[in-house]
Design an enzyme around this catalytic site. Structure first.
Site, PDB file in Angstrom:
ATOM      1  N   HIS A 173      10.357  11.859   3.992  1.00  0.00           N
ATOM      2  CA  HIS A 173       9.945  10.506   3.632  1.00  0.00           C
ATOM      3  C   HIS A 173      10.644  10.023   2.363  1.00  0.00           C
ATOM      4  O   HIS A 173      10.149  10.257   1.254  1.00  0.00           O
ATOM      5  CB  HIS A 173       8.424  10.459   3.441  1.00  0.00           C
ATOM      6  CG  HIS A 173       7.665  10.440   4.706  1.00  0.00           C
ATOM      7  ND1 HIS A 173       7.215   9.269   5.298  1.00  0.00           N
ATOM      8  CD2 HIS A 173       7.276  11.440   5.538  1.00  0.00           C
ATOM      9  CE1 HIS A 173       6.576   9.558   6.426  1.00  0.00           C
ATOM     10  NE2 HIS A 173       6.611  10.873   6.594  1.00  0.00           N
ATOM     11  N   CYS A 193      10.980  10.522   9.942  1.00  0.00           N
ATOM     12  CA  CYS A 193       9.904  11.403  10.422  1.00  0.00           C
ATOM     13  C   CYS A 193       9.774  11.334  11.947  1.00  0.00           C
ATOM     14  O   CYS A 193      10.667  11.782  12.645  1.00  0.00           O
ATOM     15  CB  CYS A 193       8.600  11.071   9.705  1.00  0.00           C
ATOM     16  SG  CYS A 193       7.422  12.444   9.745  1.00  0.00           S
ATOM     17  N   GLU A 231      10.756   7.088   1.194  1.00  0.00           N
ATOM     18  CA  GLU A 231       9.967   6.080   0.471  1.00  0.00           C
ATOM     19  C   GLU A 231       8.990   6.741  -0.499  1.00  0.00           C
ATOM     20  O   GLU A 231       8.520   6.102  -1.446  1.00  0.00           O
ATOM     21  CB  GLU A 231       9.215   5.186   1.458  1.00  0.00           C
ATOM     22  CG  GLU A 231       7.887   5.703   1.945  1.00  0.00           C
ATOM     23  CD  GLU A 231       7.975   6.855   2.914  1.00  0.00           C
ATOM     24  OE1 GLU A 231       6.936   7.479   3.206  1.00  0.00           O
ATOM     25  OE2 GLU A 231       9.094   7.151   3.396  1.00  0.00           O
TER      26      GLU A 231
END
Length: 374
Positions: A349, A265, A351
């Site tokens: 993202h 990001c 994760e």
């Protein structure tokens, strides 16, 4: 019912019901299309300076808990929903959303037409706004909205970075492990994570790889990082405009070639800027858990979780960077790889907390890059 109002810089005013904390806040009004994950959104430091609108109409119905935090507290300016559920029904719930917002001083508004608000943002672009349950004068609120500083040119990272180094030891919760994670043994490699406003689930993924993880403030110098003798450096997400962060760009430029680097990001934007790229502000950004991205190396399409209002410009991308991932909605760059040095990054993202887990292979890729350079 206590009244609250949302005023936009274009003169539009929405009237609804106050929930959470009372008071007045300003910020850039944005929207997130996720159906779940509002607690993770609330505690994501990347939302600093923004008033977040949830497009899904029912928010708060599963309550809040202590396990789904992405930082110690909420960082966004305000919260907008269609319906704020008064019922918290979930076996993991530890309380109601309304109470959580009030405890942490987050001003919220419910009962407005969020579809009309989102349509206005999509048509006209991101708009500055003021959310208030104290001043209810339309003209006054619109004037304040127009005077709000916005995001461009501001350094919001300094408002969310940690005070000092932290040794991270928490791994992924057992319920969050959906497969695909890499090595999970002892701490055989040392990762330094530069925290510009990092979501905690990123550190959990790095730790779950079997890495020793040291978190340093994003304001750290290259000397600070190299003094840790890292096997790899991670560049985190964070809020706002990347271009004012000259200290971070300079640090990354010094680190390139000395250790493998992986960015997510804001970290992706900063890595690109350190390599000579430019960034620009998107019309209304990408925020949600359903963004399609194509991996250009494999052709595979991943459904991704995203939260960003800026992107890397492609028309003058430096020759040293290769585009590896592309957003299938608007064709913007979603990932790059350095052609000569061990460094890569993605705009989204992997994760994915909360969100799809299609892209967690990128943590394995970082591990493999570290192993190949050791």
């Amino acid at each position: 019912m206590k009244v609250a109002k949302l005023a936009l810089e274009d003169g539009t005013v929405f009237t609804g019901e106050s929930f959470g904390a009372t008071g007045e806040v300003d910020g850039e009004v944005c929207f997130n299309t996720s159906m779940t994950g509002y607690q993770e959104i609330l505690t994501d430091p990347s939302y600093r300076g923004q008033i977040v609108t949830m497009t899904y109409p029912e928010i708060g119905n599963y309550g809040v808990n202590d396990e789904d935090l992405e930082s110690a507290k909420p960082h966004l300016s305000g919260f907008i929903v269609r319906n704020a559920s008064s019922i918290a029904s979930n076996f993991r719930s530890g309380g109601r959303l309304d109470d959580y917002l009030a405890k942490h001083g987050v001003v919220g508004i419910a009962g407005i037409d969020t579809r009309a608000l989102v349509r206005r943002i999509r048509e006209h672009g991101a708009l500055k706004g003021v959310l208030s349950s104290s001043d209810l004068d339309d003209a006054s609120l619109v004037k304040k909205a127009r005077q709000s500083p916005g995001l461009v040119g501001r350094d919001l990272v300094r408002e969310v970075v940690p005070d000092g180094p932290v040794d991270w030891t928490e791994r992924l919760s057992s319920w969050a492990k959906l497969g695909g994670a890499g090595p999970t043994g002892t701490n055989t490699r040392h990762i330094v994570a530069l925290d510009y406003g990092m979501k905690w689930n990123i550190a959990r993924h790095l730790c779950d790889q079997g890495c020793k993880v040291t978190v340093l403030p994003g304001t750290s110098t290259a000397a600070d990082v190299l003094a840790q003798k890292p096997d790899g450096v991670f560049l985190s997400n964070g809020p706002g405009d990347p271009e004012p962060l000259e200290y971070a760009i300079g640090t990354i430029r010094e680190l390139l070639g000395k250790t493998p680097v992986f960015g997510i990001c804001l970290g992706h934007q900063l890595l690109s800027l350190a390599c000579g790229a430019e960034t620009f502000k998107l019309k209304f950004g990408h925020r949600g858990a359903n963004q399609p991205v194509q991996n250009l190396d494999t052709g595979r399409v991943e459904i991704t979780s995203q939260n960003h209002g800026f992107a890397v410009r492609e028309d003058n991308l430096p020759r040293c960077l290769k585009v590896t991932h592309r957003n299938l909605n608007d064709e913007t760059i979603e990932g790059v790889r350095h052609r000569e040095l061990p460094a890569f990054s993605v705009q989204y993202h992997p994760e994915a907390s909360a969100g799809p887990h299609d892209s967690d292979y990128l943590f394995d890729k970082f591990w493999e890059l570290i192993e190949s350079k050791s």
